[in-house]
Design a protein around this motif. Structure first.
Motif, PDB file in Angstrom:
ATOM      1  N   GLY A  85     -15.527  18.251   7.877  1.00 53.47           N
ATOM      2  CA  GLY A  85     -14.226  17.695   8.666  1.00 53.47           C
ATOM      3  C   GLY A  85     -13.680  16.268   8.229  1.00 53.47           C
ATOM      4  N   THR A  86     -14.387  15.920   7.022  1.00 54.37           N
ATOM      5  CA  THR A  86     -13.694  14.548   6.504  1.00 54.37           C
ATOM      6  C   THR A  86     -13.032  14.736   5.041  1.00 54.37           C
ATOM      7  N   MET A  87     -11.975  13.950   5.232  1.00 59.28           N
ATOM      8  CA  MET A  87     -11.001  13.958   4.191  1.00 59.28           C
ATOM      9  C   MET A  87     -10.841  12.527   3.541  1.00 59.28           C
ATOM     10  N   ARG A  88     -10.526  12.370   2.274  1.00 61.54           N
ATOM     11  CA  ARG A  88     -10.404  11.021   1.706  1.00 61.54           C
ATOM     12  C   ARG A  88      -8.904  11.014   1.167  1.00 61.54           C
ATOM     13  N   TRP A  89      -8.173  10.018   1.482  1.00 60.73           N
ATOM     14  CA  TRP A  89      -6.797   9.953   1.137  1.00 60.73           C
ATOM     15  C   TRP A  89      -6.623   8.983   0.235  1.00 60.73           C
ATOM     16  N   GLU A  90      -6.156   9.069  -0.951  1.00 61.15           N
ATOM     17  CA  GLU A  90      -5.947   7.805  -1.923  1.00 61.15           C
ATOM     18  C   GLU A  90      -4.635   7.360  -1.752  1.00 61.15           C
ATOM     19  N   TYR A  91      -4.904   5.852  -2.052  1.00 57.07           N
ATOM     20  CA  TYR A  91      -3.506   5.095  -1.981  1.00 57.07           C
ATOM     21  C   TYR A  91      -3.664   3.833  -3.203  1.00 57.07           C
ATOM     22  N   LEU A  92      -2.481   3.287  -3.423  1.00 58.94           N
ATOM     23  CA  LEU A  92      -2.586   2.384  -4.207  1.00 58.94           C
ATOM     24  C   LEU A  92      -2.285   1.025  -3.581  1.00 58.94           C
ATOM     25  N   LEU A  93      -2.925  -0.116  -3.748  1.00 58.14           N
ATOM     26  CA  LEU A  93      -3.085  -1.224  -3.455  1.00 58.14           C
ATOM     27  C   LEU A  93      -2.483  -2.237  -4.531  1.00 58.14           C
ATOM     28  N   LEU A  94      -1.631  -2.846  -4.302  1.00 57.73           N
ATOM     29  CA  LEU A  94      -0.998  -3.631  -5.175  1.00 57.73           C
ATOM     30  C   LEU A  94      -0.605  -4.962  -4.600  1.00 57.73           C
ATOM     31  N   ILE A 125       0.923  -1.092  -0.090  1.00 67.38           N
ATOM     32  CA  ILE A 125      -0.131   0.072   0.005  1.00 67.38           C
ATOM     33  C   ILE A 125       0.923   1.101  -0.029  1.00 67.38           C
ATOM     34  N   SER A 126       0.563   2.244  -0.885  1.00 77.48           N
ATOM     35  CA  SER A 126       1.415   3.385  -1.108  1.00 77.48           C
ATOM     36  C   SER A 126       0.623   4.638  -1.425  1.00 77.48           C
ATOM     37  N   TRP A 127       0.856   5.803  -0.890  1.00 74.16           N
ATOM     38  CA  TRP A 127       0.215   6.908  -1.164  1.00 74.16           C
ATOM     39  C   TRP A 127       0.365   7.291  -2.763  1.00 74.16           C
ATOM     40  N   THR A 128      -0.540   7.691  -3.247  1.00 73.25           N
ATOM     41  CA  THR A 128      -0.462   8.029  -4.883  1.00 73.25           C
ATOM     42  C   THR A 128       0.125   9.477  -4.991  1.00 73.25           C
ATOM     43  N   PRO A 129       0.617   9.980  -6.061  1.00 72.90           N
ATOM     44  CA  PRO A 129       0.970  11.150  -6.089  1.00 72.90           C
ATOM     45  C   PRO A 129      -0.121  12.292  -6.204  1.00 72.90           C
ATOM     46  N   GLU A 130      -1.235  11.747  -6.814  1.00 74.20           N
ATOM     47  CA  GLU A 130      -2.476  12.730  -6.755  1.00 74.20           C
ATOM     48  C   GLU A 130      -3.257  12.886  -5.650  1.00 74.20           C
ATOM     49  N   GLY A 131      -3.130  12.035  -4.696  1.00 75.49           N
ATOM     50  CA  GLY A 131      -3.745  11.730  -3.494  1.00 75.49           C
ATOM     51  C   GLY A 131      -3.354  12.866  -2.545  1.00 75.49           C
ATOM     52  N   PHE A 132      -4.099  13.206  -1.406  1.00 79.59           N
ATOM     53  CA  PHE A 132      -3.633  14.026  -0.435  1.00 79.59           C
ATOM     54  C   PHE A 132      -2.466  13.971   0.157  1.00 79.59           C
ATOM     55  N   LEU A 133      -1.913  12.825   0.617  1.00 79.26           N
ATOM     56  CA  LEU A 133      -0.637  12.669   1.281  1.00 79.26           C
ATOM     57  C   LEU A 133       0.573  12.921   0.041  1.00 79.26           C
ATOM     58  N   GLY A 134       0.200  12.407  -1.155  1.00 74.00           N
ATOM     59  CA  GLY A 134       1.245  12.664  -2.089  1.00 74.00           C
ATOM     60  C   GLY A 134       1.485  14.139  -2.450  1.00 74.00           C
ATOM     61  N   PRO A 169       8.883   9.455  -3.007  1.00 73.39           N
ATOM     62  CA  PRO A 169       8.106   8.263  -2.310  1.00 73.39           C
ATOM     63  C   PRO A 169       6.977   7.967  -3.148  1.00 73.39           C
ATOM     64  N   PRO A 170       5.930   8.989  -3.402  1.00 74.27           N
ATOM     65  CA  PRO A 170       4.912   8.718  -4.027  1.00 74.27           C
ATOM     66  C   PRO A 170       4.635   7.990  -5.435  1.00 74.27           C
ATOM     67  N   LEU A 171       5.954   7.650  -5.945  1.00 73.67           N
ATOM     68  CA  LEU A 171       6.007   7.101  -7.511  1.00 73.67           C
ATOM     69  C   LEU A 171       5.732   5.484  -7.197  1.00 73.67           C
ATOM     70  N   TRP A 172       5.679   5.065  -5.683  1.00 66.54           N
ATOM     71  CA  TRP A 172       5.308   3.711  -5.421  1.00 66.54           C
ATOM     72  C   TRP A 172       3.748   3.831  -5.535  1.00 66.54           C
ATOM     73  N   GLY A 173       3.206   4.836  -5.717  1.00 64.65           N
ATOM     74  CA  GLY A 173       1.390   4.863  -5.740  1.00 64.65           C
ATOM     75  C   GLY A 173       1.393   5.079  -7.445  1.00 64.65           C
ATOM     76  N   VAL A 174       2.093   4.758  -8.285  1.00 65.96           N
ATOM     77  CA  VAL A 174       1.977   4.792  -9.708  1.00 65.96           C
ATOM     78  C   VAL A 174       1.975   3.429 -10.292  1.00 65.96           C
ATOM     79  N   GLU A 175       1.137   2.810 -10.735  1.00 73.03           N
ATOM     80  CA  GLU A 175       0.928   1.482 -11.181  1.00 73.03           C
ATOM     81  C   GLU A 175       2.175   1.225 -12.064  1.00 73.03           C
ATOM     82  N   GLU A 176       2.377   2.056 -13.095  1.00 71.92           N
ATOM     83  CA  GLU A 176       3.461   1.562 -14.023  1.00 71.92           C
ATOM     84  C   GLU A 176       4.659   1.696 -13.427  1.00 71.92           C
ATOM     85  N   HIS A 177       5.106   2.395 -12.391  1.00 71.19           N
ATOM     86  CA  HIS A 177       6.235   2.501 -11.973  1.00 71.19           C
ATOM     87  C   HIS A 177       6.539   1.226 -11.092  1.00 71.19           C
TER      88      HIS A 177
END
Length: 276
Positions: A261-270, A151-160, A180-188
């Motif tokens: 008060g709510t955030m949604r943080w995107e991640y990549l699950l591989l 599980i990695s944060w994506t570049p486009e998501g909040f943590l990225g 680090p967020p390159l791990w959230g890019v599928e092709e990478h």
């Protein structure tokens, strides 16, 4: 000094800075209070079950390692930072999970080839500076037919986006280090693992975060507890104008990603199966 000696000393210095950064603040609390469910999500996706041999790489305080142990697996949680391992031991004892905690570098894992049925990393290995070196180690210690789960944060998501925002306030990364967020890019990640894996399954997911009442509350929490953010502020502590600018940037970023008060943080699950 030989080239080899210089490279080794440079690597040691980089790893020492990484250990110091993640020892700042209280990442164990961040993982436990803000994103507690992500480790269990990874454990389920990887199919971890009773009797499986599991290695959690860059495990931190055990966000994935503890759920894997509670699922009945034989688990080693490895991390570069002793302070995080100590926090993990405390959390594991509180939850009745039995596992091993070992200090180890994701770029030079001290384990045998094919030693584990599952090799996992939840928001951990992505922060090792040399992506290909770390990926090679993940593959090496996984047995043929075993599972690699990330599980990695994506570049486009909040943590990225937050990591990119803080980059302007941090010293330049060492030569050869990748974001680090390159791990959230599928092709990478597919390129890192190459033809050494099969049955690759990739999903972009979001985790709901409702821990913060306002963008300012988010900023202050991460300013106090999240190692990279603490390090960024420490590095500019003698420059009030830059501190104020980072304060403003983090509030603006959080505000764009927060609604009621709510955030949604995107991640990549591989997940992928080791070939061979």
């Amino acid at each position: 000094m030989s080239v080899q000696t210089w490279a080794a000393e440079t690597d040691r210095a980089v790893k020492a800075k990484h250990r110091q950064m993640w020892a700042l603040g209280d990442y164990a609390t961040v993982a436990d209070e803000v994103i507690p469910e992500l480790g269990a999500v990874l454990v389920r996706a990887a199919g971890v079950g009773p009797g499986d041999r599991v290695l959690d790489v860059a495990a931190g305080s055990g966000n994935a390692a503890i759920p894997a142990a509670l699922a009945g697996a034989s688990v080693i949680a490895s991390d570069l930072t002793p302070e995080l391992l100590a926090a993990g031991r405390t959390l594991a004892a509180r939850r009745g999970a039995e596992l091993e905690w070992q200090q180890a570098d994701a770029e030079a894992l001290p384990y045998a080839d094919g030693e584990f049925d599952h090799v996992l990393s939840c928001l951990g290995v992505m922060f090792a500076p040399r992506h290909q070196v770390s990926a090679d180690e993940l593959v090496r210690v996984c047995r043929p037919g075993g599972t690699i789960g990330l599980i990695s944060w994506t570049p486009e998501g909040f943590l990225g986006q937050m990591l990119r925002t803080m980059k302007a306030y941090l010293p330049p990364p060492p030569p050869g280090a990748q974001p680090p967020p390159l791990w959230g890019v599928e092709e990478h990640v597919r390129a890192l693992l190459g033809d050494r894996v099969t049955d690759v399954v990739v999903r972009r997911e979001t985790v709901t975060v409702d821990r913060f009442a306002s963008p300012e509350a988010f900023r202050d929490y991460f300013k106090a507890n999240y190692g990279p953010t603490v390090a960024a502020y420490r590095g500019i502590a003698d420059d009030p104008a830059r501190v104020a600018a980072l304060d403003e940037d983090l509030v603006e970023l959080a505000g764009r990603h927060m609604a009621a008060g709510t955030m949604r943080w995107e991640y990549l699950l591989l997940t992928a199966r080791r070939s061979g």
